[in-house]
Design a protein around this motif. Structure first.
Motif, PDB file in Angstrom:
ATOM      1  N   UNK A   1      23.121 -21.136  46.415  1.00 19.26           N
ATOM      2  CA  UNK A   1      24.255 -20.482  47.057  1.00 19.26           C
ATOM      3  C   UNK A   1      23.776 -19.279  47.862  1.00 19.26           C
ATOM      4  N   UNK A   2      23.757 -19.399  49.176  1.00 23.44           N
ATOM      5  CA  UNK A   2      23.463 -18.261  50.056  1.00 23.44           C
ATOM      6  C   UNK A   2      22.237 -17.502  49.573  1.00 23.44           C
ATOM      7  N   UNK A   3      21.134 -18.202  49.463  1.00 28.16           N
ATOM      8  CA  UNK A   3      19.944 -17.644  48.825  1.00 28.16           C
ATOM      9  C   UNK A   3      19.462 -16.362  49.481  1.00 28.16           C
ATOM     10  N   UNK A   4      19.533 -16.255  50.810  1.00 28.24           N
ATOM     11  CA  UNK A   4      19.000 -15.087  51.494  1.00 28.24           C
ATOM     12  C   UNK A   4      19.730 -13.804  51.167  1.00 28.24           C
ATOM     13  N   UNK A   5      21.021 -13.881  50.835  1.00 26.33           N
ATOM     14  CA  UNK A   5      21.793 -12.683  50.531  1.00 26.33           C
ATOM     15  C   UNK A   5      21.945 -12.454  49.034  1.00 26.33           C
ATOM     16  N   UNK A   6      22.261 -13.506  48.289  1.00 22.66           N
ATOM     17  CA  UNK A   6      22.475 -13.355  46.853  1.00 22.66           C
ATOM     18  C   UNK A   6      21.182 -13.356  46.056  1.00 22.66           C
ATOM     19  N   UNK A   7      20.104 -13.826  46.645  1.00 22.95           N
ATOM     20  CA  UNK A   7      18.806 -13.820  45.970  1.00 22.95           C
ATOM     21  C   UNK A   7      17.714 -13.587  47.011  1.00 22.95           C
ATOM     22  N   UNK A   8      17.635 -12.367  47.551  1.00 23.79           N
ATOM     23  CA  UNK A   8      16.645 -12.084  48.598  1.00 23.79           C
ATOM     24  C   UNK A   8      15.275 -11.780  48.020  1.00 23.79           C
ATOM     25  N   UNK A   9      14.242 -12.354  48.616  1.00 20.25           N
ATOM     26  CA  UNK A   9      12.865 -12.069  48.220  1.00 20.25           C
ATOM     27  C   UNK A   9      12.173 -11.411  49.405  1.00 20.25           C
ATOM     28  N   UNK A  10      11.830 -10.128  49.298  1.00 21.12           N
ATOM     29  CA  UNK A  10      11.209  -9.426  50.434  1.00 21.12           C
ATOM     30  C   UNK A  10       9.885 -10.056  50.852  1.00 21.12           C
ATOM     31  N   UNK A  11       9.492  -9.766  52.071  1.00 21.73           N
ATOM     32  CA  UNK A  11       8.189 -10.217  52.557  1.00 21.73           C
ATOM     33  C   UNK A  11       7.075  -9.544  51.758  1.00 21.73           C
ATOM     34  N   UNK A  12       5.918 -10.201  51.625  1.00 22.69           N
ATOM     35  CA  UNK A  12       4.817  -9.616  50.838  1.00 22.69           C
ATOM     36  C   UNK A  12       4.376  -8.273  51.409  1.00 22.69           C
TER      37      UNK A  12
END
Length: 412
Positions: A228-239
């Motif tokens: 479900x809307x992974x980029x907003x509800x589960x964001x993983x920052x760039x390394x």
């Protein structure tokens, strides 16, 4: 489900004292605070719901200090404690349906309520001495079917280690391991170690708008954070990249690769900045000495494009905050006027700003496209915070910082 209680005074005295100095050298004295803490361990309350309580007793003596520039003078606040004892009682009630089988399907195990489960995730490490990434299978898909969970260079974010849920951080608790910038993980103590961040293994309650509904459903009825809307509800920052010399082309390429997502958690960003450059932490071998064995001056530039903005439906470094509640004492509102978690994150940032000062790290703050709030300006000393509304102003801010750092080097 665990509910964290508030700290209640039992004995002793405490208070604050303010003194003032010159703003040019506004640095807090070293803390002289001794803190000890004990706990009873989880004990049954004797109720039919199988509830348990764990009581913590904390004793503090001594003083902690903070410093900030107010009205062109350095204001130093001493928070003192004299045999100050307070207690906190946490309670937990186990999920009564955990592990029960759904009627009519005796061979299938279902979990009817949000709960924390333990799984062997060693397969995510991959082979070899270094983290290489891997894939495991967990029985968490619809109707207990297996689901593949992959953790690699593209999504290898982590959950923070043990913290302490409280509203203010005038002093950092000894058992708030996440805020101990220099703590090296202990292989024999899981509380000191980071955990893999796995949105594919995390579910919200009935929906993202009905968090209080205690419906008894299988996992197929709950939204999964990976789906479900992974980029907003589960964001993983760039390394992140280690401190190193960059060419202009290399820096441009790295900046262009950065991905934006999620909300604005100032504390975790500042925390990792300190970890990466601390002379005493997990990267000390890279930061302990400068050229010819000398000691480099250290500068941390903290740039943000927004005010503190958290959300209870976001899976971030402290779990799914509305349900895990690792930093808060209860379910927090998303109402802009009543965001307890925003205040907590802001207070944690200020505590880390004090850590930077004690480490002799010069902090610069840039508010880009947003207001330079008192929170941001209080993180540094006067003359080291900037507000930039566009690219030209941002370039000017960086030029000013570079000029001041160069001046410091020449005068030295």
């Amino acid at each position: 489900m665990v509910t964290t209680g508030g700290w209640q005074k039992k004995s002793g005295t405490s208070g604050t004292t303010k003194t003032y100095g010159q703003p040019e050298n506004c640095t807090a004295p070293a803390n002289k605070l001794q803190t000890s803490q004990t706990e009873t361990g989880w004990k049954s309350t004797g109720k039919n719901d199988r509830s348990e309580t764990n009581t913590y007793t904390r004793t503090r003596s001594g003083s902690s200090y903070s410093a900030k520039v107010v009205n062109a003078r350095c204001e130093i606040t001493e928070t003192w404690y004299r045999d100050y004892v307070d207690t906190r009682t946490d309670s937990r009630v186990p999920n009564p349906n955990k592990g029960k089988t759904k009627p009519g399907t005796p061979t299938t195990t279902h979990y009817y309520w949000y709960d924390r489960l333990q799984w062997n995730v060693s397969g995510l490490k991959g082979s070899g001495a270094r983290m290489a990434g891997g894939t495991i299978e967990l029985p968490i898909a619809a109707e207990g079917k297996m689901r593949q969970i992959t953790w690699n260079a593209q999504n290898a974010c982590i959950e923070e280690r043990k913290t302490v849920a409280q509203s203010t951080y005038d002093t950092i608790p000894q058992d708030a391991y996440d805020l101990n910038v220099d703590m090296v993980p202990n292989p024999s103590d899981d509380e000191t170690r980071w955990k893999p961040w796995l949105p594919g293994a995390v579910f919200a309650r009935e929906s993202f708008t009905k968090w209080s509904v205690p419906g008894m459903r299988s996992s197929s009825n709950y939204p999964n954070l990976q789906d479900v809307n992974n980029g907003q509800n589960a964001p993983c920052p760039s390394p992140a990249r280690m401190l190193q010399a960059f060419t202009q082309a290399e820096m441009q390429s790295y900046v262009n690769s950065l991905q934006v997502g999620g909300k604005t958690h100032h504390d975790i960003g500042f925390l990792w900045g300190l970890r990466l450059m601390s002379r005493d932490g997990i990267f000390k071998d890279e930061n302990s000495a400068g050229l010819n064995g000398g000691k480099n001056s250290q500068h941390l530039i903290f740039m943000t494009d927004g005010e503190t903005d958290t959300y209870n439906t976001v899976y971030e470094a402290y779990g799914l905050s509305g349900l895990d509640r690792r930093r808060t004492t209860g379910f927090t509102s998303n109402d802009a006027q009543n965001k307890e978690q925003n205040t907590i994150v802001a207070n944690r940032l200020l505590a880390l700003c004090q850590v930077a000062r004690r480490k002799d790290i010069t902090v610069w703050v840039i508010a880009f496209g947003t207001t330079l709030t008192p929170l941001l300006s209080d993180c540094t000393t006067e003359g080291r915070s900037f507000q930039a509304s566009n690219t030209a102003q941002l370039n000017t801010a960086f030029s000013n910082i570079a000029a001041q750092i160069a001046k410091l080097r020449v005068s030295k």
